[in-house]
Design a protein around this motif. Structure first.
Motif, short mmCIF file in Angstrom:
data_model
loop_
_atom_site.label_atom_id
_atom_site.label_comp_id
_atom_site.label_asym_id
_atom_site.label_seq_id
_atom_site.Cartn_x
_atom_site.Cartn_y
_atom_site.Cartn_z
N ALA A 235 12.21 5.60 7.09
CA ALA A 235 12.09 4.14 7.01
C ALA A 235 13.33 3.57 6.34
O ALA A 235 13.74 4.04 5.28
N THR A 236 13.93 2.58 6.98
CA THR A 236 15.19 2.01 6.50
C THR A 236 15.16 0.49 6.55
O THR A 236 14.77 -0.09 7.57
N ALA A 237 15.56 -0.13 5.46
CA ALA A 237 15.72 -1.59 5.45
C ALA A 237 17.04 -1.92 6.14
O ALA A 237 18.10 -1.51 5.68
N GLU A 238 16.95 -2.63 7.25
CA GLU A 238 18.14 -2.98 8.02
C GLU A 238 18.69 -4.35 7.60
O GLU A 238 19.86 -4.48 7.27
N ALA A 239 17.82 -5.36 7.65
CA ALA A 239 18.26 -6.71 7.32
C ALA A 239 17.59 -7.27 6.07
O ALA A 239 18.04 -8.26 5.51
N ALA A 240 16.51 -6.61 5.65
CA ALA A 240 15.80 -7.07 4.45
C ALA A 240 15.00 -5.90 3.91
O ALA A 240 14.58 -5.02 4.66
N ILE A 241 14.77 -5.88 2.60
CA ILE A 241 13.96 -4.83 2.01
C ILE A 241 12.51 -4.99 2.48
O ILE A 241 12.10 -6.07 2.90
N PHE A 242 11.75 -3.88 2.40
CA PHE A 242 10.34 -3.96 2.79
C PHE A 242 9.47 -3.62 1.58
O PHE A 242 9.90 -2.94 0.64
N THR A 243 8.25 -4.10 1.63
CA THR A 243 7.33 -3.97 0.49
C THR A 243 6.40 -2.78 0.68
O THR A 243 6.29 -2.21 1.77
N ASP A 244 5.70 -2.42 -0.40
CA ASP A 244 4.67 -1.38 -0.32
C ASP A 244 3.63 -1.75 0.73
O ASP A 244 3.15 -0.89 1.48
N GLU A 245 3.25 -3.01 0.75
CA GLU A 245 2.22 -3.47 1.69
C GLU A 245 2.71 -3.32 3.14
O GLU A 245 1.94 -2.91 4.02
N GLN A 246 3.98 -3.65 3.39
CA GLN A 246 4.51 -3.50 4.74
C GLN A 246 4.61 -2.03 5.14
O GLN A 246 4.33 -1.67 6.29
N LEU A 247 5.00 -1.17 4.21
CA LEU A 247 5.05 0.25 4.50
C LEU A 247 3.66 0.79 4.82
O LEU A 247 3.49 1.57 5.78
N ALA A 248 2.66 0.37 4.07
CA ALA A 248 1.28 0.81 4.32
C ALA A 248 0.80 0.31 5.68
O ALA A 248 0.11 1.03 6.41
N ALA A 249 1.18 -0.93 6.03
CA ALA A 249 0.79 -1.48 7.33
C ALA A 249 1.45 -0.70 8.46
O ALA A 249 0.80 -0.39 9.48
N MET A 250 2.74 -0.35 8.30
CA MET A 250 3.42 0.45 9.33
C MET A 250 2.77 1.83 9.45
O MET A 250 2.61 2.35 10.56
N MET A 251 2.41 2.42 8.33
CA MET A 251 1.74 3.72 8.34
C MET A 251 0.43 3.65 9.12
O MET A 251 0.12 4.54 9.93
N GLY A 252 -0.33 2.59 8.89
CA GLY A 252 -1.59 2.42 9.61
C GLY A 252 -1.38 2.26 11.11
O GLY A 252 -2.10 2.84 11.93
N LEU A 253 -0.38 1.45 11.47
CA LEU A 253 -0.07 1.27 12.89
C LEU A 253 0.37 2.58 13.52
O LEU A 253 -0.04 2.94 14.63
N ALA A 254 1.24 3.32 12.80
CA ALA A 254 1.75 4.59 13.32
C ALA A 254 0.62 5.59 13.52
O ALA A 254 0.56 6.29 14.54
N ARG A 255 -0.29 5.66 12.56
CA ARG A 255 -1.38 6.63 12.66
C ARG A 255 -2.24 6.35 13.89
O ARG A 255 -2.59 7.27 14.63
N SER A 256 -2.56 5.09 14.11
CA SER A 256 -3.39 4.77 15.27
C SER A 256 -2.63 5.03 16.58
O SER A 256 -3.18 5.55 17.54
N GLY A 257 -1.33 4.72 16.60
CA GLY A 257 -0.53 4.97 17.80
C GLY A 257 -0.38 6.45 18.09
O GLY A 257 -0.49 6.89 19.24
N ILE A 258 -0.14 7.24 17.05
CA ILE A 258 0.05 8.68 17.25
C ILE A 258 -1.25 9.35 17.68
O ILE A 258 -1.24 10.26 18.52
N MET A 259 -2.37 8.90 17.17
CA MET A 259 -3.64 9.47 17.64
C MET A 259 -3.85 9.19 19.12
O MET A 259 -4.38 10.03 19.86
N ARG A 260 -3.39 8.04 19.60
CA ARG A 260 -3.47 7.76 21.04
C ARG A 260 -2.54 8.68 21.82
O ARG A 260 -2.89 9.17 22.90
N LEU A 261 -1.36 8.92 21.27
CA LEU A 261 -0.42 9.83 21.94
C LEU A 261 -0.97 11.25 21.99
O LEU A 261 -0.83 11.95 23.00
#
Length: 237
Positions: free
Chosen positions: A202-228
């Protein structure tokens, strides 16, 4: 609204097609939307030199992008005389991801190389490559077992990967190039079928990201990977 008009948790259309390369022991053409990657698994009946005599094998990967996989021609790295840092990073990631779910002792003193060649790129080439590489590796191992080269399947679990990011302040799943090139945060997640994490980038490209945003991305990734992984399971069934 995302450039692709998808919902934040909606992936691109994904497909996995097996046995697409005539000579490879295992192969898969993976498509994440307009990103297409050909994955081929090749068996070599000896391990790398540094592993010989240790009674275990190795799984490695190579990654490359065809010159016209992108909108403008990219020079072949072979003509430049060296691989780019990006290429080396991605192929090491693919190799690590596959080894995480293989019993190398059960493989014996052999090496499997999975080549991931990007035919067309529209973002997420490394995550597509990992997802398709697992299918190619599985079929190579199945080919070996059918010929009594190995007794049991040394693959212990599924592994797949997906990208996430923060675009316009919102965590989103499976970025295409239009979104990835402007996202404030870019992330890649690799997980197993049992839900274990193999790698998080995970890399901040244009702005830093928060703990909450990282947790949200983790949740999205988990659901997407289970579909894969469900798609992998139906593909090899």
């Amino acid at each position: 609204m995302r450039p692709s008009q998808r919902a934040v948790d909606e992936m691109r259309s994904v497909s996995l097609e097996r046995a697409v390369a005539r000579y490879a022991e295992g192969s898969c053409l993976v498509k994440f939307g307009e990103t297409h990657v050909l994955c081929t698994a090749s068996l070599e009946d000896k391990p790398p030199m540094w592993l010989r005599g240790q009674g275990r094998g190795w799984v490695t990967a190579e990654y490359s992008m065809l010159p016209r996989a992108t909108a403008t021609r990219t020079r072949r790295e072979s003509t430049a005389g060296k691989q780019s840092g990006r290429t080396q990073e991605i192929q090491r990631l693919i190799g690590r991801s596959l080894r995480a779910v293989v019993d190398l002792q059960a493989l014996g003193e052999r090496q499997i190389t999975v080549d991931c060649d990007v035919l067309q790129a529209d973002g997420g080439t490394r995550t597509a490559a990992i997802t398709g590489a697992w299918v190619a590796l599985h079929d190579c191992l199945k080919w070996m077992r059918a010929r009594s080269i190995i007794k049991d399947m040394p693959i212990r679990d599924h592994v797949a990967a997906v990208s996430c990011g923060v675009a316009r302040g919102t965590p989103v799943l499976d970025l295409d190039y239009a979104e990835d090139s402007t996202a404030e945060t870019d992330a890649n997640f690799v997980m197993t079928g049992s839900g274990g994490l193999v790698e998080v980038q995970a890399t901040a490209e244009a702005a830093i990201f928060t703990d909450e945003q990282l947790a949200a991305m983790m949740g999205l990734a988990r659901s997407g990977i289970m579909r894969l992984i469900d798609l992998q399971k139906s593909t090899i069934a």
